[in-house]
Design a protein around this motif. Sequence first.
Motif, PDB file in Angstrom:
ATOM      1  N   LEU A  22     -54.928  -7.637 -57.832  1.00  0.00           N
ATOM      2  CA  LEU A  22     -53.568  -7.190 -58.115  1.00  0.00           C
ATOM      3  C   LEU A  22     -53.543  -5.695 -58.417  1.00  0.00           C
ATOM      4  O   LEU A  22     -52.684  -4.960 -57.912  1.00  0.00           O
ATOM      5  N   GLY A  23     -54.490  -5.227 -59.219  1.00  0.00           N
ATOM      6  CA  GLY A  23     -54.556  -3.812 -59.551  1.00  0.00           C
ATOM      7  C   GLY A  23     -54.798  -2.946 -58.325  1.00  0.00           C
ATOM      8  O   GLY A  23     -54.213  -1.872 -58.183  1.00  0.00           O
ATOM      9  N   TYR A  24     -55.639  -3.421 -57.421  1.00  0.00           N
ATOM     10  CA  TYR A  24     -55.911  -2.683 -56.189  1.00  0.00           C
ATOM     11  C   TYR A  24     -54.631  -2.511 -55.370  1.00  0.00           C
ATOM     12  O   TYR A  24     -54.320  -1.414 -54.916  1.00  0.00           O
ATOM     13  N   PHE A  25     -53.881  -3.609 -55.201  1.00  0.00           N
ATOM     14  CA  PHE A  25     -52.660  -3.515 -54.409  1.00  0.00           C
ATOM     15  C   PHE A  25     -51.604  -2.643 -55.081  1.00  0.00           C
ATOM     16  O   PHE A  25     -50.905  -1.893 -54.415  1.00  0.00           O
ATOM     17  N   LEU A  26     -51.499  -2.729 -56.394  1.00  0.00           N
ATOM     18  CA  LEU A  26     -50.535  -1.877 -57.096  1.00  0.00           C
ATOM     19  C   LEU A  26     -50.929  -0.408 -57.008  1.00  0.00           C
ATOM     20  O   LEU A  26     -50.070   0.467 -56.854  1.00  0.00           O
ATOM     21  N   THR A  27     -52.221  -0.135 -57.099  1.00  0.00           N
ATOM     22  CA  THR A  27     -52.689   1.243 -57.078  1.00  0.00           C
ATOM     23  C   THR A  27     -52.431   1.915 -55.731  1.00  0.00           C
ATOM     24  O   THR A  27     -52.020   3.069 -55.673  1.00  0.00           O
ATOM     25  N   PHE A  28     -52.637   1.188 -54.657  1.00  0.00           N
ATOM     26  CA  PHE A  28     -52.547   1.804 -53.337  1.00  0.00           C
ATOM     27  C   PHE A  28     -51.232   1.563 -52.611  1.00  0.00           C
ATOM     28  O   PHE A  28     -51.026   2.083 -51.526  1.00  0.00           O
ATOM     29  N   SER A  29     -50.319   0.802 -53.217  1.00  0.00           N
ATOM     30  CA  SER A  29     -49.053   0.565 -52.536  1.00  0.00           C
ATOM     31  C   SER A  29     -47.860   1.156 -53.285  1.00  0.00           C
ATOM     32  O   SER A  29     -46.751   1.119 -52.779  1.00  0.00           O
ATOM     33  N   GLY A  32     -46.369   6.724 -58.891  1.00  0.00           N
ATOM     34  CA  GLY A  32     -45.873   6.897 -60.251  1.00  0.00           C
ATOM     35  C   GLY A  32     -46.588   6.006 -61.255  1.00  0.00           C
ATOM     36  O   GLY A  32     -47.779   5.749 -61.152  1.00  0.00           O
ATOM     37  N   ILE A  33     -45.836   5.543 -62.228  1.00  0.00           N
ATOM     38  CA  ILE A  33     -46.403   4.788 -63.342  1.00  0.00           C
ATOM     39  C   ILE A  33     -46.996   3.455 -62.888  1.00  0.00           C
ATOM     40  O   ILE A  33     -47.988   2.995 -63.443  1.00  0.00           O
ATOM     41  N   ILE A  34     -46.432   2.841 -61.856  1.00  0.00           N
ATOM     42  CA  ILE A  34     -46.949   1.562 -61.355  1.00  0.00           C
ATOM     43  C   ILE A  34     -48.371   1.747 -60.829  1.00  0.00           C
ATOM     44  O   ILE A  34     -49.239   0.885 -61.003  1.00  0.00           O
ATOM     45  N   ALA A  39     -54.192   0.797 -61.726  1.00  0.00           N
ATOM     46  CA  ALA A  39     -55.554   1.289 -61.964  1.00  0.00           C
ATOM     47  C   ALA A  39     -56.114   0.708 -63.261  1.00  0.00           C
ATOM     48  O   ALA A  39     -57.274   0.276 -63.315  1.00  0.00           O
ATOM     49  N   LEU A  40     -55.292   0.684 -64.305  1.00  0.00           N
ATOM     50  CA  LEU A  40     -55.736   0.088 -65.577  1.00  0.00           C
ATOM     51  C   LEU A  40     -56.001  -1.405 -65.428  1.00  0.00           C
ATOM     52  O   LEU A  40     -56.960  -1.932 -65.996  1.00  0.00           O
ATOM     53  N   LEU A  41     -55.171  -2.067 -64.662  1.00  0.00           N
ATOM     54  CA  LEU A  41     -55.352  -3.497 -64.419  1.00  0.00           C
ATOM     55  C   LEU A  41     -56.652  -3.754 -63.662  1.00  0.00           C
ATOM     56  O   LEU A  41     -57.398  -4.684 -63.979  1.00  0.00           O
ATOM     57  N   ALA A  42     -56.949  -2.923 -62.684  1.00  0.00           N
ATOM     58  CA  ALA A  42     -58.190  -3.074 -61.925  1.00  0.00           C
ATOM     59  C   ALA A  42     -59.410  -2.843 -62.817  1.00  0.00           C
ATOM     60  O   ALA A  42     -60.394  -3.584 -62.741  1.00  0.00           O
ATOM     61  N   TRP A  43     -59.356  -1.852 -63.682  1.00  0.00           N
ATOM     62  CA  TRP A  43     -60.466  -1.602 -64.606  1.00  0.00           C
ATOM     63  C   TRP A  43     -60.616  -2.730 -65.611  1.00  0.00           C
ATOM     64  O   TRP A  43     -61.729  -3.130 -65.955  1.00  0.00           O
ATOM     65  N   GLY A  44     -59.507  -3.237 -66.105  1.00  0.00           N
ATOM     66  CA  GLY A  44     -59.567  -4.375 -67.013  1.00  0.00           C
ATOM     67  C   GLY A  44     -60.166  -5.597 -66.330  1.00  0.00           C
ATOM     68  O   GLY A  44     -60.955  -6.341 -66.929  1.00  0.00           O
ATOM     69  N   GLY A  45     -59.804  -5.808 -65.079  1.00  0.00           N
ATOM     70  CA  GLY A  45     -60.380  -6.906 -64.310  1.00  0.00           C
ATOM     71  C   GLY A  45     -61.875  -6.736 -64.118  1.00  0.00           C
ATOM     72  O   GLY A  45     -62.644  -7.700 -64.192  1.00  0.00           O
TER      73      GLY A  45
END
Length: 90
Positions: A22-29, A32-34, A39-45
């Motif tokens: 989920l973090g990967y898709f949010l980071t690259f799609s 801004g803040i999303i 990125a934080l979600l991917a690191w937490g994962g």
Amino acid sequence: MTEEYRRKTNIGVSSGIAAQVLGYFLTFSQVGIIMWIGALLAWGGFLLVMWGLFNYAKGKGYSGLWGLLGLLSVFGLAILAFFPDKKKGV
């Protein structure tokens, strides 16, 4: 493997991989803040997978340092899956 380690492994690895995807898709799609939340979600994962594999190694009777295979994410899980269970039947 004891039920406690099995539960912690399942929670860490499954939620960690889901958070990474989920973090990967949010980071690259998004922008801004999303993007930063992704990125934080991917690191937490990533950290959750590491914790899950730490518990997986401990549950199989190995040093928790084998949990560092979490650096390889799913590939580390696959490698640990081939380790024989030293605590089988305990």
